[in-house]
Design an enzyme around this catalytic site. Structure first.
Site, PDB file in Angstrom:
ATOM      1  N   ARG A  96       0.820  -1.213   0.000  1.00 47.94           N
ATOM      2  CA  ARG A  96       0.000   0.000   0.000  1.00 47.94           C
ATOM      3  C   ARG A  96       0.857   1.267   0.000  1.00 47.94           C
ATOM      4  O   ARG A  96       0.352   2.367   0.155  1.00 47.94           O
ATOM      5  CB  ARG A  96      -0.942   0.017   1.211  1.00 47.94           C
ATOM      6  CG  ARG A  96      -1.741  -1.244   1.375  1.00 47.94           C
ATOM      7  CD  ARG A  96      -3.200  -1.064   0.951  1.00 47.94           C
ATOM      8  NE  ARG A  96      -3.744  -2.322   0.478  1.00 47.94           N
ATOM      9  CZ  ARG A  96      -4.007  -2.620  -0.798  1.00 47.94           C
ATOM     10  NH1 ARG A  96      -3.804  -1.740  -1.750  1.00 47.94           N
ATOM     11  NH2 ARG A  96      -4.489  -3.790  -1.138  1.00 47.94           N
ATOM     12  N   HIS A 107       8.352  -6.889  -6.752  1.00 47.50           N
ATOM     13  CA  HIS A 107       7.114  -6.241  -7.193  1.00 47.50           C
ATOM     14  C   HIS A 107       6.992  -4.868  -6.538  1.00 47.50           C
ATOM     15  O   HIS A 107       7.126  -4.728  -5.328  1.00 47.50           O
ATOM     16  CB  HIS A 107       5.907  -7.115  -6.835  1.00 47.50           C
ATOM     17  CG  HIS A 107       4.671  -6.808  -7.622  1.00 47.50           C
ATOM     18  ND1 HIS A 107       4.088  -5.563  -7.642  1.00 47.50           N
ATOM     19  CD2 HIS A 107       3.907  -7.585  -8.427  1.00 47.50           C
ATOM     20  CE1 HIS A 107       3.015  -5.600  -8.434  1.00 47.50           C
ATOM     21  NE2 HIS A 107       2.889  -6.809  -8.921  1.00 47.50           N
ATOM     22  N   TYR A 132       1.404  -1.401  -5.029  1.00 46.80           N
ATOM     23  CA  TYR A 132       0.225  -1.127  -5.864  1.00 46.80           C
ATOM     24  C   TYR A 132      -0.108   0.361  -5.938  1.00 46.80           C
ATOM     25  O   TYR A 132      -0.758   0.805  -6.875  1.00 46.80           O
ATOM     26  CB  TYR A 132      -1.017  -1.837  -5.284  1.00 46.80           C
ATOM     27  CG  TYR A 132      -0.953  -3.336  -5.348  1.00 46.80           C
ATOM     28  CD1 TYR A 132      -0.487  -3.983  -6.486  1.00 46.80           C
ATOM     29  CD2 TYR A 132      -1.372  -4.109  -4.272  1.00 46.80           C
ATOM     30  CE1 TYR A 132      -0.443  -5.361  -6.547  1.00 46.80           C
ATOM     31  CE2 TYR A 132      -1.336  -5.496  -4.322  1.00 46.80           C
ATOM     32  CZ  TYR A 132      -0.871  -6.112  -5.457  1.00 46.80           C
ATOM     33  OH  TYR A 132      -0.832  -7.465  -5.514  1.00 46.80           O
ATOM     34  N   HIS A 134       3.148  -2.375 -12.177  1.00 53.58           N
ATOM     35  CA  HIS A 134       1.946  -2.161 -12.973  1.00 53.58           C
ATOM     36  C   HIS A 134       2.132  -0.832 -13.681  1.00 53.58           C
ATOM     37  O   HIS A 134       2.344   0.182 -13.011  1.00 53.58           O
ATOM     38  CB  HIS A 134       0.704  -2.120 -12.078  1.00 53.58           C
ATOM     39  CG  HIS A 134       0.439  -3.422 -11.372  1.00 53.58           C
ATOM     40  ND1 HIS A 134      -0.594  -3.596 -10.495  1.00 53.58           N
ATOM     41  CD2 HIS A 134       1.090  -4.612 -11.438  1.00 53.58           C
ATOM     42  CE1 HIS A 134      -0.578  -4.851 -10.044  1.00 53.58           C
ATOM     43  NE2 HIS A 134       0.441  -5.481 -10.598  1.00 53.58           N
ATOM     44  N   GLU A 191       4.230  -5.015 -16.336  1.00 54.51           N
ATOM     45  CA  GLU A 191       3.345  -6.173 -16.229  1.00 54.51           C
ATOM     46  C   GLU A 191       2.174  -6.047 -17.199  1.00 54.51           C
ATOM     47  O   GLU A 191       1.587  -4.973 -17.344  1.00 54.51           O
ATOM     48  CB  GLU A 191       2.836  -6.309 -14.783  1.00 54.51           C
ATOM     49  CG  GLU A 191       1.960  -7.540 -14.573  1.00 54.51           C
ATOM     50  CD  GLU A 191       1.743  -7.899 -13.107  1.00 54.51           C
ATOM     51  OE1 GLU A 191       2.428  -7.327 -12.232  1.00 54.51           O
ATOM     52  OE2 GLU A 191       0.890  -8.767 -12.852  1.00 54.51           O
ATOM     53  N   ASP A 230       1.607 -11.951 -17.189  1.00 51.37           N
ATOM     54  CA  ASP A 230       0.724 -12.498 -16.145  1.00 51.37           C
ATOM     55  C   ASP A 230      -0.407 -13.271 -16.827  1.00 51.37           C
ATOM     56  O   ASP A 230      -1.223 -12.673 -17.536  1.00 51.37           O
ATOM     57  CB  ASP A 230       0.179 -11.351 -15.279  1.00 51.37           C
ATOM     58  CG  ASP A 230      -0.616 -11.844 -14.072  1.00 51.37           C
ATOM     59  OD1 ASP A 230      -1.514 -12.689 -14.268  1.00 51.37           O
ATOM     60  OD2 ASP A 230      -0.356 -11.372 -12.946  1.00 51.37           O
ATOM     61  N   HIS A 274      -3.905 -12.096 -16.065  1.00 52.64           N
ATOM     62  CA  HIS A 274      -4.199 -10.784 -16.644  1.00 52.64           C
ATOM     63  C   HIS A 274      -4.397 -10.851 -18.160  1.00 52.64           C
ATOM     64  O   HIS A 274      -5.331 -10.233 -18.683  1.00 52.64           O
ATOM     65  CB  HIS A 274      -3.074  -9.791 -16.320  1.00 52.64           C
ATOM     66  CG  HIS A 274      -2.926  -9.507 -14.852  1.00 52.64           C
ATOM     67  ND1 HIS A 274      -1.945  -8.702 -14.350  1.00 52.64           N
ATOM     68  CD2 HIS A 274      -3.640  -9.933 -13.783  1.00 52.64           C
ATOM     69  CE1 HIS A 274      -2.065  -8.638 -13.026  1.00 52.64           C
ATOM     70  NE2 HIS A 274      -3.081  -9.386 -12.659  1.00 52.64           N
ATOM     71  N   HIS A 332       4.035 -14.390 -14.510  1.00 52.15           N
ATOM     72  CA  HIS A 332       3.199 -14.549 -13.317  1.00 52.15           C
ATOM     73  C   HIS A 332       2.217 -15.656 -13.651  1.00 52.15           C
ATOM     74  O   HIS A 332       1.391 -15.498 -14.552  1.00 52.15           O
ATOM     75  CB  HIS A 332       2.452 -13.252 -12.981  1.00 52.15           C
ATOM     76  CG  HIS A 332       3.289 -12.246 -12.273  1.00 52.15           C
ATOM     77  ND1 HIS A 332       2.848 -10.976 -11.983  1.00 52.15           N
ATOM     78  CD2 HIS A 332       4.544 -12.341 -11.747  1.00 52.15           C
ATOM     79  CE1 HIS A 332       3.809 -10.318 -11.333  1.00 52.15           C
ATOM     80  NE2 HIS A 332       4.842 -11.127 -11.179  1.00 52.15           N
ATOM     81  N   ASP A 363      -9.535  -9.499 -13.122  1.00 47.38           N
ATOM     82  CA  ASP A 363      -8.311  -9.637 -12.329  1.00 47.38           C
ATOM     83  C   ASP A 363      -8.543 -10.259 -10.951  1.00 47.38           C
ATOM     84  O   ASP A 363      -8.263  -9.635  -9.928  1.00 47.38           O
ATOM     85  CB  ASP A 363      -7.600  -8.273 -12.192  1.00 47.38           C
ATOM     86  CG  ASP A 363      -6.198  -8.420 -11.586  1.00 47.38           C
ATOM     87  OD1 ASP A 363      -5.751  -9.565 -11.400  1.00 47.38           O
ATOM     88  OD2 ASP A 363      -5.578  -7.386 -11.308  1.00 47.38           O
ATOM     89  N   HIS A 395      -7.322 -13.756  -9.217  1.00 48.44           N
ATOM     90  CA  HIS A 395      -6.485 -14.937  -9.450  1.00 48.44           C
ATOM     91  C   HIS A 395      -7.121 -16.188  -8.836  1.00 48.44           C
ATOM     92  O   HIS A 395      -7.752 -16.106  -7.783  1.00 48.44           O
ATOM     93  CB  HIS A 395      -5.109 -14.742  -8.829  1.00 48.44           C
ATOM     94  CG  HIS A 395      -4.378 -13.546  -9.356  1.00 48.44           C
ATOM     95  ND1 HIS A 395      -3.065 -13.273  -9.045  1.00 48.44           N
ATOM     96  CD2 HIS A 395      -4.772 -12.539 -10.179  1.00 48.44           C
ATOM     97  CE1 HIS A 395      -2.689 -12.154  -9.635  1.00 48.44           C
ATOM     98  NE2 HIS A 395      -3.710 -11.681 -10.333  1.00 48.44           N
ATOM     99  N   GLU A 405       1.130 -16.330  -8.010  1.00 44.08           N
ATOM    100  CA  GLU A 405       0.444 -15.302  -7.201  1.00 44.08           C
ATOM    101  C   GLU A 405      -0.973 -15.795  -6.950  1.00 44.08           C
ATOM    102  O   GLU A 405      -1.944 -15.068  -7.109  1.00 44.08           O
ATOM    103  CB  GLU A 405       0.384 -13.971  -7.957  1.00 44.08           C
ATOM    104  CG  GLU A 405       1.713 -13.401  -8.357  1.00 44.08           C
ATOM    105  CD  GLU A 405       1.555 -12.134  -9.199  1.00 44.08           C
ATOM    106  OE1 GLU A 405       0.855 -12.182 -10.239  1.00 44.08           O
ATOM    107  OE2 GLU A 405       2.117 -11.104  -8.813  1.00 44.08           O
TER     108      GLU A 405
HETATM  109 ZN    ZN Z   1      -3.594  -9.633 -10.771  1.00 44.16          ZN
HETATM  110 FE    FE Z   2       0.764 -10.372 -11.552  1.00 47.34          FE
HETATM  111 FE    FE Z   3       1.229  -7.428 -10.295  1.00 47.73          FE
END
Ligand code: ZN
Ligand code: FE
Ligand code: FE
Length: 292
Positions: free
Chosen positions: A41, A71, A74, A111, A146, A180, A183, A215, A228, A230, A260
């Site tokens: 976060r 990674h 976000y 991202h 990604e 991914d 994705h 991913h 999105d 998973h 993931e």
């Molecule tokens: Zn995702």
């Molecule tokens: Fe991913």
């Molecule tokens: Fe990601």
């Protein structure tokens, strides 16, 4: 990990440092892993502890780890509409890339961003601008864009948008793509029915030499849903057979595969073993030359 055609691991908690992640990976049967460079976060990153890094590098060498796939948080949005968010994001990625140099030669995945109403063109320009400011000739980290599900105003929901970002970045030799599976499926690429064609399209538009990491996630939703969410391998809409074909695809050999999936340790251990069983070969894996 001789005799297996793949590097595989899962996302690990970085709260106890690098050496702890290295040990956790070994316990799960992994030979690569992913981790957040700071709280997902956002917020301040913990200081790097050189002794911890040294211990980790010893483990990585002894266990023959592949490249790690760090990674970004976000909250990072290099093309945010609000200037404070953009400049904070730029600071975060700059700081993350400086700290990545403690573990040289790995991947840093992020991202691309959400254009939040400014339009895709403006989003692409903003992301490329930021990368032009932050990528350095001397860095050893390859930064990965990604592939995104295309939910909301996400940039990178198709290969052409990623290509446009790449085209605008001067230090392009420091850039790759993280593929991914959840994705790309959610964004409308049918990797269950048309895997060869999707990879061909990736190659034509971006170039497979830039596909540095995968991913490896099943998806809870149908192809094109842009959701999105998973799923565990084989428990989603992509399905076990199609996931197996992705893992075994000769054009993806040698890339680190990162799970993931919604799992506990036991679940990850099982998925890692499953993917290893799918990709076991008599010969040592052939790792691609060049960028990755
Ligand atoms: Zn995702
Ligand atoms: Fe991913
Ligand atoms: Fe990601």
């Amino acid at each position: 990990m001789e005799g297996t055609g793949i590097r595989i691991g899962n996302h690990l908690s970085s709260s106890r440092g690098y050496a702890a992640m290295g040990r956790a990976a070994v316990k799960l049967g992994a030979d690569t892993f992913a981790f957040f460079t700071r709280n997902p976060r956002g917020g301040a990153a913990k200081a790097v502890v050189p002794e911890d890094v040294k211990k980790f590098l010893d483990i990585a060498e002894k266990e023959n780890f592949g490249k790690l796939v760090a990674h970004a948080p976000y909250t990072m949005n290099l093309c945010a509409a609000r200037e404070e968010v953009r400049s904070f994001s730029l600071e975060m990625i700059g700081d993350d890339l400086r700290r990545m140099e403690y573990i040289p030669g790995n991947y840093y995945n992020f991202h691309p961003g959400s254009h939040v109403g400014q339009g895709t063109k403006a989003g692409i320009a903003g992301i490329a601008d930021a990368l032009n400011k932050v990528l350095k000739k001397e860095q050893t980290t390859t930064v990965l864009l990604e592939t995104m599900a295309g939910k909301g105003s996400e940039v990178g929901g198709n290969f052409a948008e990623l290509r446009e970002i790449l085209d605008r970045v001067e230090q392009r030799d420091k850039l790759g793509v993280c593929f991914d599976t959840c994705h790309v499926w959610d964004s409308g690429y049918d990797i269950a029915g048309r895997l060869d064609e999707v990879l061909e399209e990736f190659d034509r538009i971006i170039g497979l030499e830039r596909l540095c990491a995968v991913h490896f996630n099943d998806s809870m939703n149908p192809c094109g849903s842009r959701r999105d969410r998973h799923a565990r391998i084989g428990e989603g809409c992509i399905g076990a057979e199609a996931m197996r074909r992705v893992a075994q695809h000769p054009l993806l050999t040698g890339r680190p595969f990162i799970l993931e999936t919604p799992n506990d340790d036991e679940g990850y251990r099982r998925e890692i073993a499953l993917v290893r069983a799918w990709t076991r070969t008599e010969n040592k894996p052939v790792f691609p030359d060049g960028l990755c």
